[in-house]
Design a protein around this motif. Sequence first.
Motif, PDB file in Angstrom:
ATOM      1  N   GLU A  44       0.629  -0.693  -0.139  1.00  0.00           N
ATOM      2  CA  GLU A  44      -0.151   0.134  -0.178  1.00  0.00           C
ATOM      3  C   GLU A  44       0.918   1.106   0.147  1.00  0.00           C
ATOM      4  N   VAL A  45       1.774   0.999   0.478  1.00  0.00           N
ATOM      5  CA  VAL A  45       2.821   2.037   1.518  1.00  0.00           C
ATOM      6  C   VAL A  45       3.254   2.392  -1.177  1.00  0.00           C
ATOM      7  N   VAL A  46       3.536   1.591  -1.213  1.00  0.00           N
ATOM      8  CA  VAL A  46       4.809   2.096  -2.583  1.00  0.00           C
ATOM      9  C   VAL A  46       3.492   2.193  -3.529  1.00  0.00           C
ATOM     10  N   TRP A  47       2.705   1.259  -3.469  1.00  0.00           N
ATOM     11  CA  TRP A  47       1.460   1.864  -4.528  1.00  0.00           C
ATOM     12  C   TRP A  47       1.371   3.253  -4.279  1.00  0.00           C
ATOM     13  N   LEU A  48       1.378   3.666  -2.753  1.00  0.00           N
ATOM     14  CA  LEU A  48       0.733   5.175  -2.886  1.00  0.00           C
ATOM     15  C   LEU A  48       1.672   5.797  -3.630  1.00  0.00           C
ATOM     16  N   HIS A  49       2.460   5.844  -3.422  1.00  0.00           N
ATOM     17  CA  HIS A  49       4.033   6.176  -3.638  1.00  0.00           C
ATOM     18  C   HIS A  49       4.051   6.690  -5.413  1.00  0.00           C
ATOM     19  N   HIS A  50       3.409   5.240  -5.532  1.00  0.00           N
ATOM     20  CA  HIS A  50       3.471   5.847  -6.906  1.00  0.00           C
ATOM     21  C   HIS A  50       2.256   6.161  -7.346  1.00  0.00           C
ATOM     22  N   PHE A  51       1.087   6.645  -7.319  1.00  0.00           N
ATOM     23  CA  PHE A  51       0.244   7.147  -6.924  1.00  0.00           C
ATOM     24  C   PHE A  51       0.846   8.634  -7.098  1.00  0.00           C
ATOM     25  N   SER A  52       0.906   8.924  -6.407  1.00  0.00           N
ATOM     26  CA  SER A  52       1.778  10.890  -5.720  1.00  0.00           C
ATOM     27  C   SER A  52       2.798  10.777  -6.779  1.00  0.00           C
ATOM     28  N   TRP A  53       3.737   9.773  -7.140  1.00  0.00           N
ATOM     29  CA  TRP A  53       4.762  10.188  -8.161  1.00  0.00           C
ATOM     30  C   TRP A  53       3.516  10.956  -9.338  1.00  0.00           C
ATOM     31  N   HIS A  54       2.849   9.711  -9.878  1.00  0.00           N
ATOM     32  CA  HIS A  54       2.774  10.490 -11.265  1.00  0.00           C
ATOM     33  C   HIS A  54       1.102  11.291 -11.225  1.00  0.00           C
ATOM     34  N   ASP A  55       1.029  11.660  -8.889  1.00  0.00           N
ATOM     35  CA  ASP A  55      -0.249  12.652  -9.700  1.00  0.00           C
ATOM     36  C   ASP A  55       0.682  14.129  -9.657  1.00  0.00           C
ATOM     37  N   GLY A  56       1.685  14.166  -9.354  1.00  0.00           N
ATOM     38  CA  GLY A  56       2.728  15.098  -8.922  1.00  0.00           C
ATOM     39  C   GLY A  56       3.077  15.995 -11.259  1.00  0.00           C
ATOM     40  N   SER A  57       3.172  14.649 -11.697  1.00  0.00           N
ATOM     41  CA  SER A  57       3.781  14.901 -13.386  1.00  0.00           C
ATOM     42  C   SER A  57       2.303  15.377 -13.385  1.00  0.00           C
ATOM     43  N   VAL A  58       1.233  14.853 -13.574  1.00  0.00           N
ATOM     44  CA  VAL A  58      -0.275  15.317 -13.934  1.00  0.00           C
ATOM     45  C   VAL A  58      -0.713  16.603 -13.667  1.00  0.00           C
ATOM     46  N   SER A  59      -0.357  16.731 -12.502  1.00  0.00           N
ATOM     47  CA  SER A  59      -0.424  18.158 -11.875  1.00  0.00           C
ATOM     48  C   SER A  59      -0.369  19.460 -12.478  1.00  0.00           C
ATOM     49  N   VAL A  60       1.220  19.388 -12.611  1.00  0.00           N
ATOM     50  CA  VAL A  60       2.512  20.010 -13.340  1.00  0.00           C
ATOM     51  C   VAL A  60       2.273  20.064 -14.778  1.00  0.00           C
ATOM     52  N   LEU A  61       1.658  18.878 -16.032  1.00  0.00           N
ATOM     53  CA  LEU A  61       1.030  19.555 -17.072  1.00  0.00           C
ATOM     54  C   LEU A  61       0.014  20.095 -17.338  1.00  0.00           C
ATOM     55  N   ALA A  62      -1.046  19.830 -16.564  1.00  0.00           N
ATOM     56  CA  ALA A  62      -1.663  21.099 -16.017  1.00  0.00           C
ATOM     57  C   ALA A  62      -1.599  22.454 -16.214  1.00  0.00           C
ATOM     58  N   MET A  63      -0.597  22.659 -15.108  1.00  0.00           N
ATOM     59  CA  MET A  63       0.087  23.712 -15.000  1.00  0.00           C
ATOM     60  C   MET A  63       0.495  24.635 -16.248  1.00  0.00           C
ATOM     61  N   ILE A  64       0.987  23.811 -17.544  1.00  0.00           N
ATOM     62  CA  ILE A  64       1.501  23.957 -18.446  1.00  0.00           C
ATOM     63  C   ILE A  64       0.162  24.536 -19.529  1.00  0.00           C
ATOM     64  N   GLY A  65      -1.217  23.678 -19.177  1.00  0.00           N
ATOM     65  CA  GLY A  65      -1.937  24.278 -19.436  1.00  0.00           C
ATOM     66  C   GLY A  65      -2.251  25.476 -19.454  1.00  0.00           C
ATOM     67  N   LEU A  66      -2.309  25.463 -18.281  1.00  0.00           N
ATOM     68  CA  LEU A  66      -2.816  26.858 -17.347  1.00  0.00           C
ATOM     69  C   LEU A  66      -1.829  28.407 -18.714  1.00  0.00           C
TER      70      LEU A  66
END
Length: 134
Positions: A44-66
Amino acid sequence: MILDIWDGLFLAAAALALLGVIAHEVAGAPKVLGPLKTSGLAPEVVWLHHFSWHDGSVSVLAMIGLFLLAVRQEDGVYFAIIGSAMSAGFAALGIGLAMLGNRALWRTHAPYAWTLVALLGGLGIWLQASSAAS
């Protein structure tokens, strides 16, 4: 299409953020996510970190779009304000964790890149507002 200087700053912020997300996914992910799988931590810890890692990338892609919307739209400065605020939040997180958590974070791009993106966006916002006021 002729760009104003603030549009160039918004594009520079978007380009720098894009370089950040590419480095995050291409260079950073193998260094962090691979070893994490063999760390012995609970799945659960490993996969939550995977989620958080890629969630950061998605957030930055949204920032780029803005930032790109800020260039394309007539009243796009509001998009730049949100993108700059996002980057300032990432910068504050990176600086805060480096100061209060572990100094090792100073050896990563986190405290620096997002500060620069926020400054580029903020300067563009300020220049556009100054131009509109005169």
